[in-house]
Design a protein around this motif. Structure first.
Motif, PDB file in Angstrom:
ATOM      1  N   GLY A   1      67.034  39.503   8.208  1.00  0.00           N
ATOM      2  CA  GLY A   1      68.317  38.904   8.511  1.00  0.00           C
ATOM      3  C   GLY A   1      68.972  39.412   9.769  1.00  0.00           C
ATOM      4  N   MET A   2      68.331  40.290  10.506  1.00  0.00           N
ATOM      5  CA  MET A   2      68.918  40.821  11.740  1.00  0.00           C
ATOM      6  C   MET A   2      68.080  40.385  12.923  1.00  0.00           C
ATOM      7  N   ASP A   3      68.739  39.829  13.903  1.00  0.00           N
ATOM      8  CA  ASP A   3      68.064  39.392  15.117  1.00  0.00           C
ATOM      9  C   ASP A   3      67.748  40.610  15.970  1.00  0.00           C
ATOM     10  N   THR A   4      66.476  40.948  16.071  1.00  0.00           N
ATOM     11  CA  THR A   4      66.067  42.158  16.798  1.00  0.00           C
ATOM     12  C   THR A   4      65.585  41.840  18.211  1.00  0.00           C
ATOM     13  N   SER A   5      65.892  40.648  18.673  1.00  0.00           N
ATOM     14  CA  SER A   5      65.440  40.305  20.022  1.00  0.00           C
ATOM     15  C   SER A   5      66.158  41.153  21.083  1.00  0.00           C
ATOM     16  N   ASP A   6      67.403  41.500  20.800  1.00  0.00           N
ATOM     17  CA  ASP A   6      68.151  42.367  21.733  1.00  0.00           C
ATOM     18  C   ASP A   6      68.207  43.773  21.138  1.00  0.00           C
ATOM     19  N   TRP A   7      67.061  44.427  21.128  1.00  0.00           N
ATOM     20  CA  TRP A   7      66.933  45.727  20.464  1.00  0.00           C
ATOM     21  C   TRP A   7      67.832  46.792  21.097  1.00  0.00           C
ATOM     22  N   SER A   8      67.970  46.748  22.424  1.00  0.00           N
ATOM     23  CA  SER A   8      68.778  47.783  23.082  1.00  0.00           C
ATOM     24  C   SER A   8      70.236  47.705  22.632  1.00  0.00           C
ATOM     25  N   THR A   9      70.741  46.501  22.362  1.00  0.00           N
ATOM     26  CA  THR A   9      72.127  46.371  21.892  1.00  0.00           C
ATOM     27  C   THR A   9      72.283  46.942  20.492  1.00  0.00           C
ATOM     28  N   ILE A  10      71.300  46.682  19.648  1.00  0.00           N
ATOM     29  CA  ILE A  10      71.334  47.230  18.288  1.00  0.00           C
ATOM     30  C   ILE A  10      71.345  48.757  18.342  1.00  0.00           C
ATOM     31  N   VAL A  11      70.475  49.328  19.177  1.00  0.00           N
ATOM     32  CA  VAL A  11      70.407  50.791  19.287  1.00  0.00           C
ATOM     33  C   VAL A  11      71.720  51.351  19.824  1.00  0.00           C
ATOM     34  N   ARG A  12      72.308  50.647  20.787  1.00  0.00           N
ATOM     35  CA  ARG A  12      73.569  51.129  21.356  1.00  0.00           C
ATOM     36  C   ARG A  12      74.660  51.193  20.298  1.00  0.00           C
ATOM     37  N   HIS A  13      74.728  50.194  19.439  1.00  0.00           N
ATOM     38  CA  HIS A  13      75.742  50.200  18.386  1.00  0.00           C
ATOM     39  C   HIS A  13      75.431  51.235  17.312  1.00  0.00           C
ATOM     40  N   ALA A  14      74.162  51.504  17.094  1.00  0.00           N
ATOM     41  CA  ALA A  14      73.777  52.475  16.066  1.00  0.00           C
ATOM     42  C   ALA A  14      74.022  53.909  16.534  1.00  0.00           C
ATOM     43  N   GLU A  15      73.772  54.154  17.817  1.00  0.00           N
ATOM     44  CA  GLU A  15      73.904  55.510  18.364  1.00  0.00           C
ATOM     45  C   GLU A  15      75.314  55.720  18.910  1.00  0.00           C
ATOM     46  N   ARG A  16      76.280  55.723  18.007  1.00  0.00           N
ATOM     47  CA  ARG A  16      77.672  55.853  18.415  1.00  0.00           C
ATOM     48  C   ARG A  16      78.113  57.306  18.510  1.00  0.00           C
ATOM     49  N   ARG A  17      77.558  58.183  17.689  1.00  0.00           N
ATOM     50  CA  ARG A  17      78.131  59.519  17.530  1.00  0.00           C
ATOM     51  C   ARG A  17      77.193  60.660  17.903  1.00  0.00           C
ATOM     52  N   ILE A  18      75.929  60.550  17.558  1.00  0.00           N
ATOM     53  CA  ILE A  18      74.991  61.658  17.811  1.00  0.00           C
ATOM     54  C   ILE A  18      74.941  62.030  19.294  1.00  0.00           C
ATOM     55  N   PRO A  19      74.826  61.078  20.220  1.00  0.00           N
ATOM     56  CA  PRO A  19      74.820  61.486  21.635  1.00  0.00           C
ATOM     57  C   PRO A  19      76.088  62.228  22.035  1.00  0.00           C
ATOM     58  N   LYS A  20      77.226  61.799  21.501  1.00  0.00           N
ATOM     59  CA  LYS A  20      78.486  62.437  21.883  1.00  0.00           C
ATOM     60  C   LYS A  20      78.614  63.839  21.306  1.00  0.00           C
ATOM     61  N   ILE A  21      78.093  64.054  20.104  1.00  0.00           N
ATOM     62  CA  ILE A  21      78.205  65.404  19.555  1.00  0.00           C
ATOM     63  C   ILE A  21      77.264  66.354  20.281  1.00  0.00           C
ATOM     64  N   PHE A  22      76.087  65.869  20.701  1.00  0.00           N
ATOM     65  CA  PHE A  22      75.208  66.708  21.514  1.00  0.00           C
ATOM     66  C   PHE A  22      75.885  67.063  22.836  1.00  0.00           C
ATOM     67  N   GLN A  23      76.531  66.075  23.440  1.00  0.00           N
ATOM     68  CA  GLN A  23      77.212  66.320  24.707  1.00  0.00           C
ATOM     69  C   GLN A  23      78.368  67.307  24.525  1.00  0.00           C
ATOM     70  N   THR A  24      79.103  67.182  23.416  1.00  0.00           N
ATOM     71  CA  THR A  24      80.204  68.107  23.126  1.00  0.00           C
ATOM     72  C   THR A  24      79.682  69.526  22.959  1.00  0.00           C
ATOM     73  N   ILE A  25      78.615  69.684  22.194  1.00  0.00           N
ATOM     74  CA  ILE A  25      78.030  71.010  21.991  1.00  0.00           C
ATOM     75  C   ILE A  25      77.618  71.616  23.328  1.00  0.00           C
ATOM     76  N   ARG A  26      77.001  70.794  24.172  1.00  0.00           N
ATOM     77  CA  ARG A  26      76.569  71.289  25.487  1.00  0.00           C
ATOM     78  C   ARG A  26      77.772  71.733  26.330  1.00  0.00           C
ATOM     79  N   ASP A  27      78.810  70.909  26.382  1.00  0.00           N
ATOM     80  CA  ASP A  27      79.958  71.226  27.231  1.00  0.00           C
ATOM     81  C   ASP A  27      80.694  72.471  26.737  1.00  0.00           C
TER      82      ASP A  27
END
Length: 658
Positions: free
Chosen positions: A193-219
């Motif tokens: 039921g999910m259109d996976t043709s635009d996979w990068s958009t799906i990943v962008r919406h899924a990866e909302r928090r983990i990248p930011k917490i890694f960046q926060t830890i680094r800073d």
């Protein structure tokens, strides 16, 4: 690094200071999964053909783009066919499908509503930087009144509780996001039921928090470790690389946490080693047993450790700078307020302050001593005006607007004075009952102290004043205890029937209403000469001498009988006038605190807001900060803006008035 302090908001409760607030996280719940998932180190077996990693990876989430997308999705014409849910909603529904029941609903709701940024960020910790400390006007002022002033996370009141709830939602949202990673990047079963043709958009919406917490830890890490270690931090916390590894299922989170453990132990006190090891243990358990909850606990512990390290550094800097900060108080505050007046950013309406002082002069100057010079006369007018407000004379309730940095302290002192008066009313009723019962013996101090202890137990422990409503609410229990102890001391058998108890209660409530004002006037008459004498004694003292002589070393409720030279004299004065007073030493402390506040305030604001002359006219547009007195201090400590949001640690700052 100093005494261990609480962790980041929302952290798993691992208390670092017994009296501090903890950051609660809901306990992890072991649950069954409908989807087959592999460990973080398993191979990627997605049925969809995802785009290359460099095209798929996004380290952030564009809020404006997300808002525009939401607007478009709600503006479909009414005759259009139903549209499929947008991608964030599809991902939330996917979580519910993966984890049936209330647990899935909760995680999906957290994924939708939770903050994208962690509770602790480099920006939120920036007020702990040394430059912000030395330009923080509230801290620079408060350091004069507290021997153990320190920073702590602010979780007090309704806003504090909202922070805790927001943090809890964030950590639950992080669990939901990791569950999505397992589903999206493992690909079993298919994403129906999910259109996976635009996979990068799906990943962008899924990866909302983990990248930011890694960046926060680094800073945050880079702000805590020496420059020589920055390259190591950048190498191990390359956010883009970490996200690619997570998507491919080859991210070594255990190795990363172990490296982090070694780095933290290099720069942190040994007392934190156990906490650091707990962080590694949570991460290892989460990875080996594929428990996103445990991985999130590890991240939560890590942010808590980093926050505590930052707090330790800031509190260590305050201790080292305390003498310089105190000695520079008058100079810094004068420059600060003049600078804001010149630039039209003052928090104080000078005309209002002048009007307050003009009214005080008309009312109190006839009462002042004629033997004093004009400068002492002006100061006495100010002292009498503020003291009258503290005791609520003629309905006074507003302090001079220029005293905004001391308002909380003054309100606390005012509440303590009210409590003192209510205690006095209770003890007067006790003395009256003894006479009614025909008691002719001495009023034993042990009996009085026992009564005070009993009344305090009834009222409950409070560090900032009970308030009139609580005294009235407890009047029945208070009157019963007063009646019981008076009867016992007089050797009288009292019948505790309804009429007798009701009469005692009504009598006490009547005394609260009818004698409070009289008691307040009598107490003010006794306190005012002591305040004037204290100010006269210390008026020429340096700020550090004021600090050493007038700031208590213990909580005011348990001050020793000889806090310093002035305390003994004050206690003698009060004990002769108020024989039944529960704590004469506390009154001595109150007079010292009032005197300290007034002396410092007068030195800063005399010519700015109260006494005008030809050289300084704050209400005109010609004010210049250069007219303020100079001091031999670093130029960076003379003026500057600040974020006035710091909080004092109650564990280290026990005196209610400070």
């Amino acid at each position: 690094m100093g005494t261990q302090t609480p962790k980041a908001a929302g952290s798993n409760p691992s208390t670092l200071r017994a009296t501090e607030h903890t950051y609660a996280v809901r306990p992890a719940v072991e649950r069954k999964r409908t989807a087959s998932v592999s460990s973080w180190h398993g191979s990627l077996t997605s049925r969809e053909a995802p785009a290359p990693p460099e095209e798929r990876h996004h380290t952030g989430h564009d809020k404006r783009r997300r808002e525009q997308y939401a607007v478009k999705s709600t503006q479909s014409p009414s005759n259009s066919p139903p549209r499929t849910p947008d991608i964030p909603e599809q991902l939330a529904e996917l979580i519910i499908t993966m984890i049936p029941g209330s647990e899935g609903e909760e995680l999906a709701e957290a994924f939708r509503e939770g903050s994208d940024t962690p509770p602790i960020t480099r920006q939120s910790l920036s007020e702990l930087d040394i430059q912000n400390i030395i330009t923080n006007i509230k801290l620079r002022h408060d350091v004069n009144f507290d021997r153990d002033l320190s920073f702590r996370p602010n979780l007090d009141g309704a806003k504090g509780q909202e922070k805790v709830k927001s943090a809890q939602r964030y950590w639950r949202a992080l669990v939901a996001e990791l569950e999505l990673y397992n589903r999206l990047f493992r690909g079993t079963p298919p994403l129906e039921g999910m259109d996976t043709s635009d996979w990068s958009t799906i990943v962008r919406h899924a990866e909302r928090r983990i990248p930011k917490i890694f960046q926060t830890i680094r800073d945050v890490l880079k702000s805590l470790v020496p420059d020589r270690d920055h390259s190591r931090v950048d190498e191990h916390l390359d956010v883009a690389m970490l996200m690619q590894q997570i998507e491919r299922g080859v991210c070594d989170l255990v190795g990363l946490s172990e490296w982090m453990s070694c780095l933290l132990k290099e720069h942190c006190a040994p007392m934190r080693d156990e906490w650091v090891d707990k962080m590694v243990s949570y991460t290892r358990t989460g990875v080996t047993q594929n428990k996103p909850e445990s991985i999130v606990k590890g991240l939560c512990e890590l942010l808590g450790i980093l926050e505590s390290m930052k707090l330790d550094v800031a509190n260590h800097q305050i201790r080292n700078l305390k003498t310089l900060l105190i000695e520079d108080t008058v100079n810094f505050e004068t420059h600060y307020h003049l600078d804001r007046l010149v630039n039209g950013r003052a928090r104080v309406n000078i005309q209002t302050a002048q009007k307050w002082y003009y009214c005080a002069t008309k009312e109190f100057s006839p009462l002042c001593s004629n033997e004093r010079g004009s400068s002492r006369l002006n100061l006495e007018v100010f002292v009498r005006g503020v003291t009258a407000t503290l005791f609520g004379k003629d309905g006074r309730s507003d302090f001079p607007e220029a005293m905004y940095l001391d308002t909380d302290r003054l309100q606390i002192i005012k509440a303590e004075i009210e409590d003192h008066i209510f205690f006095e009313v209770c003890l007067n009723m006790f003395a009256t009952l003894l006479k009614q019962f025909g008691y002719q013996g001495p009023s034993l101090s042990t009996t009085r102290q026992q009564l005070v202890s009993s009344l305090t137990a009834i009222m409950g422990e409070s560090s900032i004043g009970y308030g009139p409503h609580q005294w009235m609410a407890n009047s029945e229990a208070l009157s019963l205890e007063i009646l019981r102890q008076a009867s016992t001391l007089a050797g009288r058998v009292t019948t505790y029937d309804y009429n007798n108890l009701s009469s005692a209660n009504q009598h006490l409530r009547h005394l609260f209403f009818s004698t409070f004002t009289t008691q307040a006037r009598n107490l003010e008459a006794a306190v005012l000469p002591i305040i004037l004498a204290t100010i006269e004694k210390y008026n020429n003292s340096s700020p550090m001498e004021l600090f050493n002589n007038l700031v208590p070393t213990t909580t005011s409720a348990t001050l020793p009988s000889a806090h310093h030279v002035q305390s003994a004299t004050t206690a003698d004065t009060f004990s002769s006038r108020h024989l039944l007073h529960p704590d004469t030493c506390k009154l001595s402390d109150i007079t010292n605190r009032i005197s300290h506040i007034m002396i410092l305030h007068w030195r800063v604001w005399t010519k700015i807001a109260y006494v005008q002359d030809d050289t300084i006219a704050p209400h005109s547009a010609t004010i210049s900060a250069s007219q303020a007195p100079e001091a031999h201090v670093p130029s960076r400590m003379k003026t500057g803006e600040t974020a006035e949001t710091y909080e004092e640690a109650p564990a280290a700052h026990e005196t209610p008035s400070q």
